[in-house]
Design a protein around this motif. Structure first.
Motif, PDB file in Angstrom:
ATOM      1  N   GLY A 193       0.781  -1.219   0.000  1.00  0.00           N
ATOM      2  CA  GLY A 193       0.000   0.000   0.000  1.00  0.00           C
ATOM      3  C   GLY A 193       0.815   1.272   0.000  1.00  0.00           C
ATOM      4  N   HIS A 194       2.140   1.143  -0.080  1.00  0.00           N
ATOM      5  CA  HIS A 194       3.007   2.321   0.003  1.00  0.00           C
ATOM      6  C   HIS A 194       3.837   2.538  -1.257  1.00  0.00           C
ATOM      7  N   GLY A 195       3.522   1.836  -2.338  1.00  0.00           N
ATOM      8  CA  GLY A 195       4.264   2.000  -3.575  1.00  0.00           C
ATOM      9  C   GLY A 195       5.099   0.774  -3.894  1.00  0.00           C
ATOM     10  N   HIS A 196       6.016   0.946  -4.861  1.00  0.00           N
ATOM     11  CA  HIS A 196       6.742  -0.202  -5.384  1.00  0.00           C
ATOM     12  C   HIS A 196       8.227   0.106  -5.588  1.00  0.00           C
ATOM     13  N   TYR A 197       9.033  -0.925  -5.374  1.00  0.00           N
ATOM     14  CA  TYR A 197      10.489  -0.889  -5.488  1.00  0.00           C
ATOM     15  C   TYR A 197      11.090   0.022  -4.410  1.00  0.00           C
ATOM     16  N   PRO A 198      11.197  -0.523  -3.187  1.00  0.00           N
ATOM     17  CA  PRO A 198      11.824   0.234  -2.102  1.00  0.00           C
ATOM     18  C   PRO A 198      13.283   0.546  -2.427  1.00  0.00           C
ATOM     19  N   TYR A 199      13.752   1.680  -1.908  1.00  0.00           N
ATOM     20  CA  TYR A 199      15.172   2.003  -2.089  1.00  0.00           C
ATOM     21  C   TYR A 199      15.705   2.716  -0.864  1.00  0.00           C
ATOM     22  N   ARG A 200      17.020   2.617  -0.687  1.00  0.00           N
ATOM     23  CA  ARG A 200      17.721   3.245   0.431  1.00  0.00           C
ATOM     24  C   ARG A 200      19.082   3.695  -0.051  1.00  0.00           C
ATOM     25  N   ARG A 201      19.781   4.453   0.768  1.00  0.00           N
ATOM     26  CA  ARG A 201      21.083   4.962   0.338  1.00  0.00           C
ATOM     27  C   ARG A 201      22.069   4.945   1.491  1.00  0.00           C
ATOM     28  N   SER A 202      23.364   4.966   1.140  1.00  0.00           N
ATOM     29  CA  SER A 202      24.431   4.905   2.137  1.00  0.00           C
ATOM     30  C   SER A 202      25.684   5.557   1.583  1.00  0.00           C
ATOM     31  N   LYS A 203      26.440   6.186   2.457  1.00  0.00           N
ATOM     32  CA  LYS A 203      27.744   6.721   2.057  1.00  0.00           C
ATOM     33  C   LYS A 203      28.862   5.717   2.284  1.00  0.00           C
ATOM     34  N   ASP A 204      28.652   4.752   3.172  1.00  0.00           N
ATOM     35  CA  ASP A 204      29.747   3.873   3.584  1.00  0.00           C
ATOM     36  C   ASP A 204      29.466   2.391   3.400  1.00  0.00           C
ATOM     37  N   LEU A 205      28.311   2.024   2.835  1.00  0.00           N
ATOM     38  CA  LEU A 205      27.888   0.638   2.639  1.00  0.00           C
ATOM     39  C   LEU A 205      27.589  -0.078   3.952  1.00  0.00           C
ATOM     40  N   ILE A 206      27.522   0.665   5.054  1.00  0.00           N
ATOM     41  CA  ILE A 206      27.261   0.081   6.373  1.00  0.00           C
ATOM     42  C   ILE A 206      25.979   0.653   6.963  1.00  0.00           C
ATOM     43  N   ASN A 207      25.868   1.974   6.937  1.00  0.00           N
ATOM     44  CA  ASN A 207      24.710   2.662   7.488  1.00  0.00           C
ATOM     45  C   ASN A 207      23.824   3.133   6.339  1.00  0.00           C
ATOM     46  N   TRP A 208      22.587   2.624   6.295  1.00  0.00           N
ATOM     47  CA  TRP A 208      21.689   2.866   5.175  1.00  0.00           C
ATOM     48  C   TRP A 208      20.453   3.613   5.643  1.00  0.00           C
TER      49      TRP A 208
END
Length: 534
Positions: free
Chosen positions: A98-113
């Motif tokens: 119900g919140h859309g499609h294809y979740p995404y996230r981002r990170s500067k260090d590949l550890i904290n997203w």
């Protein structure tokens, strides 16, 4: 990037004991020699603190706390200072619905997203139109499906010139005819394309359909039973992976189970094929499993394709078996984008031979439930350092005490990839945590280790055993013989096995401390994962 030599141990590793024809020295005296203490390394390192069991923050309202919780089928690309990770619609408890499609996230260090949201608010309108246009042109014509049901699976993100392309999968889960998937194949899957100039904006221009599942006349609409897994379509149009070849050609690699993995050449300007008029226009098969000419249920999917200019090979990563537990990752390589793709043993994976090496398999180090379902990987580089990385889901095993539906816990994993002297990738045994890389010394290696030599076993978790490296150059415990270190190139030698050594994180320790991690391959292409525990 560095390339590391790899040779192969003479140990059979069956039951973690030495075979009679072992190339490791005879076992040492069972009494341990006097130990020298390894100097401390990375004492001030503070490991990631988020829990692998994220039930306490599972709700949609807590999504800002997820970090790598609820990751499934990731794809990663860098834009400016951030890595962006896109994925299948999936979450524990289906809280994403119900919140859309294809979740995404981002990170500067590949550890904290940082969880960012969804790519699309609604289903792209072209999917239903394309579906029903195809149905109307069937012989005999099929009626339109007024309210299709959908799955949103496995996107692929790539930078192409100054734009970013997102190839995404939409599957229509309605039966082709009738009302039951027990007696009819489900409808087509579609791969679409969207583009943007800047991933941070999340402003996408949808370009519509790239390719879809297309029947080849080998099967009818109907299934003989729920256990009939033959397949109505030639190639299953899911799991896209995109590559620009060394010659500048653009190719889409896609497919799953039905008839294997396809390579489809694209127009470099549009990102789509020029024609979809005949079956040949849907691509050529580049990988299969088993009897590829007769078997339409091949138990492999999720192709990921990269080109390594240092080896001049194309590498095709494949997911084997079912995704909840048995998932394991294989890789083959070719000098040509369309193959043939060969394994480490020279076997032809394009023709259906079993693919080796294996790079990841369900496993457990001590003090943890272990991880299963570790596949459908993405492979990407840090554009500044050229370091390669492997990212995938990791699921908790089934029936973990105290966790309802524990196998539905999906945590994103990111690991380093390093390369052997003969040009094969190895995946590091512990997740990436940004541990500083210090100079190696002989003294740093003294101590006790856990080792997992991953034999392929369907739906079975490979567990660790222990051994010690002593200051006199001997080995005791589950292994025996001698060891040596080439500190300049970071290679530990055990018998004929050479292992890449890195500073890494002990994710199973209290406080997730820094430690040494090692990875290599046996002659047969089975991964050997090792970490130092004291």
């Amino acid at each position: 990037m560095k390339k590391y030599p790899l040779y192969i141990i003479g140990i059979a590793f069956l039951g973690f004991s030495c075979s009679k024809d072992s190339d490791i020295d005879d076992p040492i005296d069972p009494e341990d020699p006097v130990e020298e203490v390894s100097p401390p390394r990375n004492e001030d390192f503070i490991g990631p603190t988020y829990s692998d069991n994220y039930i306490s923050i599972m709700s949609w309202s807590n999504r800002s706390k997820w970090n790598l919780a609820n990751v499934h089928d990731p794809s990663v690309e860098k834009c400016d200072d951030y890595y962006y990770m896109y994925q299948t619609d999936a979450s524990y408890g289906n809280v994403h619905e119900g919140h859309g499609h294809y979740p995404y996230r981002r990170s500067k260090d590949l550890i904290n997203w940082e969880f960012q949201g969804m790519v699309f608010e609604t289903v792209p309108a072209w999917v239903k139109d394309s579906l029903n246009n195809k149905r109307a042109r069937m012989t005999p014509a099929l009626p339109a499906i007024e309210n299709p049901t959908y799955g949103f699976w496995a996107p692929c993100i790539r930078k192409v010139g100054n734009k970013y392309r997102l190839y995404y999968s939409v599957v229509v889960t309605n039966p082709i005819v009738g009302n039951s998937t027990e007696t009819s194949w489900t409808e087509r899957a579609f791969i679409g394309l969207a583009e943007t100039d800047d991933l941070a904006s999340n402003n996408w221009e949808d370009k519509g359909m790239v390719v879809c599942s297309e029947p080849d006349g080998e099967e009818t609409y109907t299934r003989t039973s729920g256990n009939d897994w033959s397949g109505y379509f030639q190639f299953n149009a899911i799991d896209p992976s995109f590559i620009v070849t060394a010659e500048g050609e653009h190719w889409l690699i896609y497919g799953s189970w039905h008839s294997g993995i396809a390579a489809l050449q694209l127009n470099t300007d549009t990102g789509k094929p020029d024609n979809l008029e005949t079956l040949e226009d849907y691509g050529v098969r580049i990988a299969g499993r088993g009897d590829v000419n007769n078997n339409r249920w091949q138990a492999l999917e999720a192709p990921e394709i990269i080109y390594n200019p240092e080896t001049d090979y194309y590498y095709l990563f494949l997911a084997y078996d079912e995704l909840s537990v048995a998932y394991n990752t294989r890789v083959a390589r070719s000098k040509n984008i369309t193959g043939p793709y060969l394994g480490i043993n020279g076997e032809n994976v394009t023709n259906g031979n079993e693919c080796w090496p294996m790079l990841a398999h369900p496993y457990a180090f001590a003090n943890h439930t272990g991880w299963v379902g570790i596949s459908h990987c993405c492979v990407f580089q840090n554009p500044e350092t050229n370091q390669w990385y492997y990212s995938s889901q990791g699921r908790l095993p089934e029936n973990v005490p105290g966790i309802n539906a524990s196998n539905a816990i999906m945590m994103g994993h990111v690991r380093e990839i390093n390369w052997t002297e003969d040009g094969w990738p190895v995946v590091m045994p512990e997740r990436f945590a940004g541990v500083p890389q210090l100079s190696l010394s002989i003294e740093a290696m003294y101590g006790q280790y856990e080792i997992i030599t991953m034999d392929y076993q369907y739906r079975t978790i490979q567990t660790s055993k222990t051994f010690k490296l002593h200051s006199d150059g001997t080995v005791s415990g589950i292994l025996s013989g001698t060891w040596s270190l080439n500190a300049s190139n970071g290679i530990l030698t055990l018998g004929n096995l050479q292992l890449i050594v890195r500073d890494g994180c002990n994710w199973e320790s209290s406080g997730r401390e820094a430690t040494l991690v090692l990875s290599g391959l046996t002659t047969q292409g089975k991964p050997v994962w090792i970490k130092k525990i004291n």
